[in-house]
Design an enzyme around this catalytic site. Structure first.
Site, PDB file in Angstrom:
ATOM      1  CG  ASN A  84      -2.077  -0.929   1.472  1.00 34.88           C
ATOM      2  OD1 ASN A  84      -3.052  -1.570   0.437  1.00 34.88           O
ATOM      3  ND2 ASN A  84      -1.421  -2.573   2.299  1.00 34.88           N
ATOM      4  CB  SER A 109       4.500   9.370   9.325  1.00 33.74           C
ATOM      5  OG  SER A 109       4.075   9.430  10.196  1.00 33.74           O
ATOM      6  CE1 TYR A 146       2.542   5.116   7.798  1.00 34.69           C
ATOM      7  CE2 TYR A 146       3.164   6.158   9.968  1.00 34.69           C
ATOM      8  CZ  TYR A 146       2.610   5.838   8.889  1.00 34.69           C
ATOM      9  OH  TYR A 146       1.744   7.057   9.080  1.00 34.69           O
ATOM     10  CE  LYS A 150       3.180   7.006   5.253  1.00 43.46           C
ATOM     11  NZ  LYS A 150       2.273   7.803   3.826  1.00 43.46           N
TER      12      LYS A 150
HETATM   13  N1  LIG Z   1      -3.310  11.234  10.645  1.00 44.19           N
HETATM   14  C1  LIG Z   1      -2.627  11.545  11.128  1.00 44.19           C
HETATM   15  O1  LIG Z   1      -1.703  11.623  11.899  1.00 44.19           O
HETATM   16  C2  LIG Z   1      -0.835  11.003  10.140  1.00 44.19           C
HETATM   17  C3  LIG Z   1      -0.928  10.541   8.355  1.00 44.19           C
HETATM   18  N2  LIG Z   1      -0.306  10.538   8.015  1.00 44.19           N
HETATM   19  C4  LIG Z   1      -0.329   9.890   6.824  1.00 44.19           C
HETATM   20  O2  LIG Z   1      -0.975  10.562   5.888  1.00 44.19           O
HETATM   21  C5  LIG Z   1      -1.689   9.697   5.266  1.00 44.19           C
HETATM   22  C6  LIG Z   1      -3.827  10.206   5.398  1.00 44.19           C
HETATM   23  O3  LIG Z   1      -3.426   9.286   6.773  1.00 44.19           O
HETATM   24  P1  LIG Z   1      -4.573   9.461   7.498  1.00 44.19           P
HETATM   25  O4  LIG Z   1      -6.116   9.988   7.133  1.00 44.19           O
HETATM   26  O5  LIG Z   1      -4.859   9.625   9.379  1.00 44.19           O
HETATM   27  O6  LIG Z   1      -5.631   8.129   7.345  1.00 44.19           O
HETATM   28  P2  LIG Z   1      -7.074   7.108   7.176  1.00 44.19           P
HETATM   29  O7  LIG Z   1      -6.790   5.167   7.401  1.00 44.19           O
HETATM   30  O8  LIG Z   1      -7.788   7.862   7.782  1.00 44.19           O
HETATM   31  O9  LIG Z   1      -7.073   7.176   5.372  1.00 44.19           O
HETATM   32  C7  LIG Z   1      -5.857   6.477   4.213  1.00 44.19           C
HETATM   33  C8  LIG Z   1      -6.613   5.998   3.514  1.00 44.19           C
HETATM   34  O10 LIG Z   1      -6.174   5.807   2.142  1.00 44.19           O
HETATM   35  C9  LIG Z   1      -6.508   4.154   1.844  1.00 44.19           C
HETATM   36  N3  LIG Z   1      -6.289   4.137   1.849  1.00 44.19           N
HETATM   37  C10 LIG Z   1      -5.719   2.548   1.948  1.00 44.19           C
HETATM   38  N4  LIG Z   1      -5.189   1.855   1.384  1.00 44.19           N
HETATM   39  C11 LIG Z   1      -5.058   2.794   0.247  1.00 44.19           C
HETATM   40  C12 LIG Z   1      -5.214   1.870  -1.159  1.00 44.19           C
HETATM   41  N5  LIG Z   1      -3.616   0.551  -1.286  1.00 44.19           N
HETATM   42  N6  LIG Z   1      -5.563   1.995  -2.628  1.00 44.19           N
HETATM   43  C13 LIG Z   1      -5.708   3.539  -2.227  1.00 44.19           C
HETATM   44  N7  LIG Z   1      -5.992   3.982  -1.088  1.00 44.19           N
HETATM   45  C14 LIG Z   1      -5.665   3.163   0.207  1.00 44.19           C
HETATM   46  C15 LIG Z   1      -7.467   4.225   2.966  1.00 44.19           C
HETATM   47  O11 LIG Z   1      -9.099   3.084   2.371  1.00 44.19           O
HETATM   48  C16 LIG Z   1      -8.066   4.932   3.883  1.00 44.19           C
HETATM   49  O12 LIG Z   1      -9.423   5.868   3.447  1.00 44.19           O
HETATM   50  C17 LIG Z   1      -0.845   8.582   5.249  1.00 44.19           C
HETATM   51  O13 LIG Z   1      -0.951   8.141   4.320  1.00 44.19           O
HETATM   52  C18 LIG Z   1      -0.274   7.979   6.766  1.00 44.19           C
HETATM   53  O14 LIG Z   1       0.243   7.871   6.652  1.00 44.19           O
HETATM   54  C19 LIG Z   1       0.791  10.567   8.797  1.00 44.19           C
HETATM   55  C20 LIG Z   1       1.353  11.148   9.942  1.00 44.19           C
HETATM   56  C21 LIG Z   1      -0.253  11.515  11.258  1.00 44.19           C
HETATM   57  O1  LIG Z   2       1.805   8.308  10.686  1.00 45.71           O
HETATM   58  C1  LIG Z   2       0.929   8.370  12.167  1.00 45.71           C
HETATM   59  O2  LIG Z   2       0.972   9.889  13.135  1.00 45.71           O
HETATM   60  C2  LIG Z   2       0.549   9.709  14.119  1.00 45.71           C
HETATM   61  C3  LIG Z   2       0.760  10.040  15.106  1.00 45.71           C
HETATM   62  O3  LIG Z   2       1.342   8.669  15.526  1.00 45.71           O
HETATM   63  P1  LIG Z   2       0.806   8.184  17.256  1.00 45.71           P
HETATM   64  O4  LIG Z   2       2.778   7.272  17.530  1.00 45.71           O
HETATM   65  O5  LIG Z   2       1.919   9.854  18.009  1.00 45.71           O
HETATM   66  O6  LIG Z   2      -0.141   7.796  17.194  1.00 45.71           O
HETATM   67  C4  LIG Z   2      -0.550   8.574  14.122  1.00 45.71           C
HETATM   68  O7  LIG Z   2      -1.925   8.988  14.687  1.00 45.71           O
HETATM   69  C5  LIG Z   2      -1.011   7.555  12.567  1.00 45.71           C
HETATM   70  O8  LIG Z   2      -1.983   7.041  12.708  1.00 45.71           O
HETATM   71  C6  LIG Z   2       0.207   7.260  12.185  1.00 45.71           C
HETATM   72  O9  LIG Z   2       0.081   7.323  10.367  1.00 45.71           O
END
Ligand SMILES: NC(=O)C1=CN([C@@H]2O[C@H](COP(=O)(O)OP(=O)(O)OC[C@H]3O[C@@H](n4cnc5c(N)ncnc54)[C@H](O)[C@@H]3O)[C@@H](O)[C@H]2O)C=CC1
Ligand SMILES: O=C1O[C@H](COP(=O)(O)O)[C@@H](O)[C@H](O)[C@H]1O
Length: 257
Positions: A84, A109, A146, A150
């Protein structure tokens, strides 16, 4: 940005923050992994970033990409991040080059640099008076697979920038939470990214001129161990929120005017 902007992972938390803040600012093309519960107000498709055909269809006609799709779990196993996050991101870059996309914004991340949080530095580095800062020039130091995925996404961007000329911005996102910072979690408060600052930094990454950037995506928290100076300099990032302005769920101070 006159051409449509492709937003992958549009159904997730970061996608929601971006769309809530920038709904009308761009012509969006949304990519979902599974059919959305409600009909979106924007062009959309359902697909998988590890499918060449789905990615080519998603990329068709767009001028810029915000690539969020992937497995976001810090504990995600290798098979999942390989497919993914790593393979999916490589396919996205390849298709972006084929389409002649100008800008590629990648959701990196804090976990790409998680191993800087050593026993010697923590928990002091999470506290407001600590001066330790990562600024994006350091090499990745992931603390889990993970994070490795990234860091690999950042390196893929370096390759596609250097060899094909795409402008690439890697945003090392901290901890996005809606409404208020994480509670009873110093580390999370130090890397808090509010919804509006999340939308704003992605807006900046779509508007600014740059070559290849790695920036930290956090709010202007009093507690911080990620510098936001590069995001300010290279992108014009001007965050409004600060985890110190909250007591639990309650906002107790307003941003400086
Ligand atoms: N939420 C956070 O605090 C952080 C998020 N990120 C990164 O930001 C991005 C978005 O994260 P979130 O919105 O929190 O996660 P999320 O899980 O809410 O959203 C990720 C989306 O990607 C879709 N997805 C997963 N695999 C897929 C694939 N193979 N093809 C198409 N779609 C796919 C999922 O269905 C989901 O809707 C991720 O790459 C995550 O690693 C990075 C650091 C912190
Ligand atoms: O990259 C990500 O980081 C956030 C924050 O990390 P955490 O270790 O404090 O949970 C995480 O919530 C998120 O799922 C991840 O995609």
């Amino acid at each position: 940005m006159d051409d449509p902007v492709l937003l992958t992972g549009a159904g997730g938390a970061v996608g929601a923050a971006i769309l809530e803040g920038l709904e009308d600012a761009y012509e969006w093309k949304l990519m979902f992994h599974s059919p959305p519960a409600e009909e979106p107000d924007h062009e959309y498709l359902v697909g998988d970033v590890s499918s060449e055909g789905d990615v080519a269809a998603a990329m068709d006609g767009v001028g810029a990409v915000i690539h969020l799709a992937g497995d976001p779990r810090p504990e995600a196993p290798w098979d999942s991040v390989l497919e993914n996050n790593i393979d999916g991101t490589q396919k996205m870059y390849e298709a972006a080059v084929d389409e002649g996309v100008e800008k590629f914004v990648f959701a990196s991340s804090n976990h790409a640099v998680g191993s800087f949080e050593t026993d010697e530095r923590t928990p002091e580095m999470y506290r407001p008076d600590d001066q330790y800062r990562l600024d994006g020039t350091e090499l990745p130091r992931p603390g889990n697979l993970y994070g490795v995925s990234k860091a690999t996404g950042e390196v893929l961007g370096r390759y596609y920038h250097d060899q094909y000329g795409l402008s690439v911005c890697n945003i090392r996102i901290g901890n996005l939470t809606r409404g208020h910072p994480p509670i009873d979690y110093e580390r999370g408060q130090a890397m808090w990214l509010s919804y509006r600052d999340c939308a704003h930094i992605h807006d900046c990454a779509l508007q600014a001129d740059y070559e290849y950037e790695i920036v930290y995506g956090i709010s202007d928290n009093d507690r911080k161990y990620y510098s936001i100076e590069r995001a300010k300099e290279a992108l014009g990032y001007d965050p409004q929120d600060n985890s110190a302005h909250f007591d639990g769920e309650e906002r107790v101070a307003e941003p400086e005017p």
